[in-house]
Design an enzyme around this catalytic site. Structure first.
Site, PDB file in Angstrom:
ATOM      1  N   PHE A 161     -11.833  -7.194  13.816  1.00 15.26           N
ATOM      2  CA  PHE A 161     -10.708  -7.659  12.994  1.00 15.26           C
ATOM      3  C   PHE A 161     -10.356  -6.605  11.935  1.00 15.26           C
ATOM      4  CE2 PHE A 161      -9.249  -9.968   9.135  1.00 15.26           C
ATOM      5  CZ  PHE A 161      -8.019 -10.405   9.636  1.00 15.26           C
ATOM      6  N   GLN A 162      -9.101  -6.275  11.843  1.00 14.18           N
ATOM      7  CA  GLN A 162      -8.562  -5.293  10.900  1.00 14.18           C
ATOM      8  C   GLN A 162      -9.233  -3.923  11.033  1.00 14.18           C
ATOM      9  OE1 GLN A 162      -8.279  -7.000   6.887  1.00 14.18           O
ATOM     10  NE2 GLN A 162      -6.224  -7.734   7.406  1.00 14.18           N
ATOM     11  N   LYS A 171     -17.824  -0.908   5.643  1.00 10.84           N
ATOM     12  CA  LYS A 171     -18.288  -1.884   4.654  1.00 10.84           C
ATOM     13  C   LYS A 171     -19.799  -1.792   4.427  1.00 10.84           C
ATOM     14  CE  LYS A 171     -17.311  -6.596   3.190  1.00 10.84           C
ATOM     15  NZ  LYS A 171     -16.598  -7.842   3.531  1.00 10.84           N
ATOM     16  N   MET A 202      23.998   9.326   2.694  1.00  8.93           N
ATOM     17  CA  MET A 202      23.979  10.647   3.318  1.00  8.93           C
ATOM     18  C   MET A 202      24.243  10.553   4.818  1.00  8.93           C
ATOM     19  SD  MET A 202      23.837  13.820   2.689  1.00  8.93           S
ATOM     20  CE  MET A 202      22.907  14.351   1.242  1.00  8.93           C
ATOM     21  N   GLU A 245       0.810  -1.221   0.000  1.00  9.53           N
ATOM     22  CA  GLU A 245       0.000   0.000   0.000  1.00  9.53           C
ATOM     23  C   GLU A 245       0.843   1.272   0.000  1.00  9.53           C
ATOM     24  OE1 GLU A 245      -0.423  -2.566   1.993  1.00  9.53           O
ATOM     25  OE2 GLU A 245      -2.521  -3.243   1.901  1.00  9.53           O
TER      26      GLU A 245
END
Length: 557
Positions: free
Chosen positions: A112-113, A162, A469, A50
């Site tokens: 969940f999630q 959802k 760097m 993602e």
């Protein structure tokens, strides 16, 4: 009127906003949305992480000027977008991030999630929404695009439970947005513009300091007109590169920590600074109380919060950069800057950007050759670190939206997915990601994305087997104690490229550079070029953190 489910309303709304490309990743909470997208006339690019989706949407937005769109599922999918959203926020990039969420009845129950993504992203978005009613969806999306692309652009997140995605409602897309609390100022105050013109008329050592606002406003032509009409030299921030032609006689290149010596000298001795769409960040100002000590400052910016935030301003002008410059150009007259330009020319001759050319393969040479081979016509993205600074110093950006880099957040792993986004937005363009070996490995999995969608991005890895760097800072300020910056245990990048179905080229000598670049540009596949550069090459000049711009280090003693 027939009803649509929430996911279908989202897709129809995106079509109303002329969205052509979306970057994202599947998941349980966004299944209805992906099902609705399945037959939609929108190109969907399935990334492999993602974070890659957010950076790709960002690269698409920076290179096209359109709003970038990315999608992730709830919980870890949404939180994986966070770095990309913060990157876009810091650099004022228009983006819509759509995230799935657990059903409204389960929010707050540790489902969940589940993650409170609107709470998490509140400090790093221009605005965000948790949509609780399907009837609010179309209006919300219309507002979100309006907010993302207007005023000072930025990312907006829309969280979709959802049950909202599956709920039914009539689809009516608003024709306009009315938000009483959000009214950006587009036109500068006429009195302040007159004051600015009067100040320019009486100055003898002026400098234009141009930032990313010139590019997001589409004001490059107006900036060039101002510079040429008044004979005022122009220096640019990292994000302003391309806002003024890098090969123009009035160009001073970049200023600040790794800017040119002549740009930093010019700023330090100037009597008038015209800051255009720039925010005086610490990488530009160095020690704030010694920044431009002799100069009166004009600041043009659409964001009133940016005025006098870091540096006290004498003439503030709030408005769209393009609109303000058009009005200013009607009033200004050519100034007497001949002596000032002659002095700057002496500095340019005495302190050019240069490097030691003997010995091992030098990264500066590689960047110079990329410029030569592409004739300055490529879209360049960078990762963050030494590769980013060499790309800023040794490639001349001739047009806006051809240099894409994470300036504010400094996000390693940005350049490659951003290049995928830029290539998706410009299928015919030559796109290069100038990368470090450390940064490239942070999103190396997106090679699969580039191969799957036939996006022939060229990845030029300036491979020094260090986190370059940070190692440079350890060399200069920590007595060469290279704590955890040696990454010489690394994959064979040529074999990695081939394993993903891309091309790989190993380059160890100067004479191999140009043929490799020509082979890459001619290829229809993504190409990974592993340039084995001098391990301890440094980026100079350099202003140490917290020092004044005049205290530049030009090289090792």
């Amino acid at each position: 009127m027939s009803k649509l489910n929430g996911a279908q309303i989202v897709v129809e709304s995106l079509l109303k906003e002329n969205v052509e490309v979306i970057f994202g990743y599947q998941g349980g909470a966004v299944l209805p949305l992906f099902d609705a997208l399945y037959d939609a006339p929108i190109k969907f690019i399935l990334v492999r992480h993602e974070q890659g989706a957010a950076h790709a949407a960002d690269g698409y937005a920076r290179s096209t000027g359109k709003v970038g769109v990315c999608i992730a599922t709830s919980g870890p999918g949404a939180t994986n977008l966070v770095t990309g959203i913060a990157t876009a926020y810091m650099d004022s990039i228009p983006m819509i991030a759509l995230t799935g969420q657990v059903p409204t009845a389960m929010i707050g129950n540790d489902a969940f999630q589940e993650a409170d993504i609107t709470g998490i992203t509140r400090p790093i978005t221009k605005h965000n929404y948790l949509v609780k009613e399907v009837n609010e969806l179309a209006k919300t999306i219309k507002e979100a695009f309006h907010i993302a692309r207007t005023g000072r652009p930025g990312p907006v997140l829309i969280d979709l439970p959802k049950d909202v995605s599956t709920g039914m409602a009539e689809f009516k897309y608003p024709t306009e947005v009315r938000m009483r609390s959000y009214n950006p100022t587009y036109f500068g105050h006429p009195g302040q513009i007159k004051r600015a013109a009067a100040a320019i008329a009486t100055t003898s050592r002026p400098v234009i300091y141009a930032g990313g606002g010139v590019i997001s406003s589409g004001a490059a032509a107006e900036l060039k007109e101002l510079a040429e009409k008044t004979n005022i030299p122009v220096t640019m921030t990292l994000l302003g590169l391309g806002g003024f032609p890098g090969d123009h006689a009035l160009s001073l290149g970049m200023l600040g920590m790794h800017g040119t010596k002549y740009a930093n000298y010019a700023i330090s001795e100037s009597d008038l600074i015209i800051a255009v769409g720039a925010r005086f960040d610490d990488r530009v100002t160095g020690k704030v109380d010694e920044f431009a000590p002799h100069a009166k400052i004009i600041h043009i910016d659409i964001d009133p919060a940016a005025i006098s935030k870091n540096i006290e301003v004498d003439i503030p002008i709030v408005g769209d950069v393009g609109n303000v410059l058009r009005e200013l150009n009607k009033l200004v007259k050519p100034g007497d800057t001949a002596a000032w330009l002659a002095k700057i020319e002496e500095w340019k001759k005495k302190h050019p950007l240069t490097y030691q050319k003997e010995g091992e393969l030098k990264p500066q040479y590689v960047v110079e050759q990329i410029y030569e081979v592409t004739k300055g016509e490529a879209i360049i993205t960078t990762e963050v670190g030494q590769n980013q600074m060499w790309a800023a110093q040794f490639y001349k950006y001739l047009k806006p939206r051809t240099f894409l880099s994470s300036g504010g957040l400094g996000t390693m792993g940005y350049g490659f997915p951003a290049a995928i986004g830029a290539q998706a937005g410009h299928p015919e363009a030559v796109v290069f990601d100038i990368a470090g070996d450390g940064s490239f490995q942070m999103n190396i999995q997106e090679l699969a994305t580039a191969v799957q969608y036939k996006l022939p991005v060229n990845i030029a890895i300036l491979n020094n087997r260090y986190l370059g760097m940070v190692r440079q800072w350890q060399e200069l300020f920590f007595k060469k104690r290279y704590a955890q910056t040696d990454i010489s245990v690394a994959p064979d990048f040529v074999k990695v490229a081939e394993a993903y179905g891309a091309e790989g080229i190993l380059i160890t000598k100067e004479e191999e550079v140009r043929p490799a670049l020509q082979q890459a540009v001619a290829s229809s596949k993504p190409v990974v070029m592993d340039f084995r550069i001098a391990r301890e090459e440094n980026v100079f000049p350099m202003v140490p953190a917290g020092a004044a711009l005049t205290q530049m280090i030009e090289g090792m003693a």
